[in-house]
Design an enzyme around this catalytic site. Structure first.
Site, PDB file in Angstrom:
ATOM      1  N   CYS A  91       0.843  -1.182   0.000  1.00 57.51           N
ATOM      2  CA  CYS A  91       0.000   0.000   0.000  1.00 57.51           C
ATOM      3  C   CYS A  91       0.885   1.240   0.000  1.00 57.51           C
ATOM      4  O   CYS A  91       0.703   2.150   0.778  1.00 57.51           O
ATOM      5  CB  CYS A  91      -0.975   0.004   1.175  1.00 57.51           C
ATOM      6  SG  CYS A  91      -0.272  -0.515   2.713  1.00 57.51           S
ATOM      7  N   GLY A  92       1.847   1.239  -0.878  1.00 58.19           N
ATOM      8  CA  GLY A  92       2.682   2.412  -1.062  1.00 58.19           C
ATOM      9  C   GLY A  92       3.497   2.724   0.176  1.00 58.19           C
ATOM     10  O   GLY A  92       3.952   1.825   0.878  1.00 58.19           O
TER      11      GLY A  92
END
Lengths: 292, 138
Positions: A91-92
């Site tokens: 998620c980044g």
């Protein structure tokens, strides 16, 4: 040079990856909507809680028998860092930015000669922090088995923390999580939870009516402050949940786009190679025929 | 009768919001009814039944843990649990009583035990009241 078969395989594998990232993006988008409504639904409770508590606190604070959760122990030797992260990656920069903020704070505090204790919620915060602060980590809670965050989860964490506080294990507690602003922007935030702070309420409470309390202020405070702790953690967990999905959505969107670009580039190479081979074969045939 | 705005909020959502004539709240030091124009007042609530009366309808909800705030803007009740009685099966309440019983037994000092005992008693009273209420209704 890679053979045609290799190129074909590579394109197929990138295409498969793209399908996965695309699916993850769509799942995250659906989950984001749910997480966002949950975070919004929790807001009125937290807001009311804060305004009422702010009211009572401003009436009580300064009194000799005000609860410790409000006034603190008067020292700041031992700091507890509550680090809230996700259970999953991909998620980044979501998890790493929270961890980075907590790590900076921990290093700064250690440099000042304070004692630091770390309470991790979520596997993705525990793993990177463990490498550097193995000795400081006192608690680790995993919320993996649970589908969504419930108030009971937050309550369990709050109970653990207030238990530790009552036992005099720390003086100041700060919570690290990511505040949800929009799908593309999540702000890692540090929020002090013990001693309790009420931002912006003091000004508003001046005009408020004088309340009658039943039982008296101190007893209400003793009952409400632990609840407030749970509410704050709950709100932070929900904000975190929404942030995580938002971050995952944009990370997966990027990944999908990158995969698309890669497919385009590889297809171009594939076609060029294929044409070059055809040309080469033609030349071979023609020159063979001419030689006869 | 004059109406006043009332909100029942739980951490998960806004359970009830609207204009009502009377609300009966299970306060820690006794039940109290709130009508329009109540004096500013804050009270902790104990586990029990909250009764909302308005527009000729009566709604009953089980509430637990939280507080009520009556002020010039109306009444706000913040409860950790707020479930309509219809949705609260007898099993759930029995489970809560069992949990509370265990909490009492686990209590380490007298103050905690006393506090938890109060919760347990309130839960038992509520269960009995709901049962009695159910019998008269049928």
């Amino acid at each position: 040079m890679a053979s045609l078969k290799d190129l074909r395989n590579r394109i197929a594998s990138v295409k498969a990856t793209q399908k996965i990232t695309k699916a993850m993006q769509m799942v995250a988008a659906a989950k984001l909507r749910r997480a966002q409504t949950a975070a919004e639904a929790a807001r009125p409770y937290a807001k009311r809680m804060e305004s009422v508590l702010g009211n009572i606190a401003s009436a009580v604070s300064g009194g000799p028998d005000a609860p410790l959760l409000l006034t603190g122990t008067g020292k700041d030797n031992v700091h507890l860092l509550l680090v809230l992260t996700a259970e999953r990656g991909l998620c980044g920069a979501f998890n790493s930015s929270i961890v980075r903020l907590a790590r900076e704070r921990a290093t700064a505090l250690l440099a000042q000669g304070k004692t630091v204790k770390i309470f991790c919620v979520g596997r993705k915060g525990y793993e990177p922090l463990r490498r550097q602060f193995e000795k400081q980590i006192v608690e680790f809670v995993e919320l993996r088995a649970n589908k969504g965050v419930t108030f009971a989860d937050a309550q369990a964490i709050a109970e653990k923390i207030s238990g530790m506080f009552q036992a005099g294990e720390f003086d100041v507690a700060t919570m690290f999580f990511s505040r949800f602003q929009s799908v593309i922007s999540q702000v890692p935030t540090a929020q002090q939870i013990i001693p309790a702070t009420f931002t912006g309420v003091a000004a508003a409470s001046g005009a408020a009516a004088t309340y009658e309390y039943e039982p008296d202020e101190n007893e209400i405070l003793a009952d409400l402050l632990p609840r407030n702790l749970a509410v704050q953690i709950f709100t932070a967990l929900l904000e975190n949940g929404a942030s995580e999905q938002g971050a995952r959505m944009s990370a997966m969107d990027n990944a999908t786009r990158n995969a698309g670009e890669m497919i385009k580039k590889q297809t171009l190479t594939y076609n060029r190679t294929r044409q070059a081979m055809i040309t080469k074969e033609l030349i071979e045939i023609i020159s063979g025929a001419e030689a006869l | 009768m004059a109406n006043f705005p009332f909100e029942l909020v739980s951490p998960e959502k806004l359970v009830y919001s609207g204009s009502v004539t009377e609300v009966v709240v299970p306060g820690a030091e006794g039940e109290f009814g709130v009508l329009a124009g109540h004096a500013p007042f804050v009270s902790v609530i104990k586990p029990g039944v909250l009764i909302i009366k308005g527009d000729g309808k009566v709604q009953k909800l089980f509430v637990r843990g939280g507080f009520a705030e009556a002020g010039p803007q109306g009444l706000t009740v913040l409860a950790e649990t707020a479930v309509p009685l219809a949705e609260l099966g007898p099993g759930k309440l029995a489970q809560m009583i069992k949990d509370a019983q265990e909490d009492v037994e686990d209590a380490k000092d007298d103050a905690t035990r006393l506090k938890r005992q109060t919760v347990l008693d309130a839960l038992k009273t509520t269960a009995a009241a709901i049962e009695a209420d159910g019998r008269t209704a049928h």
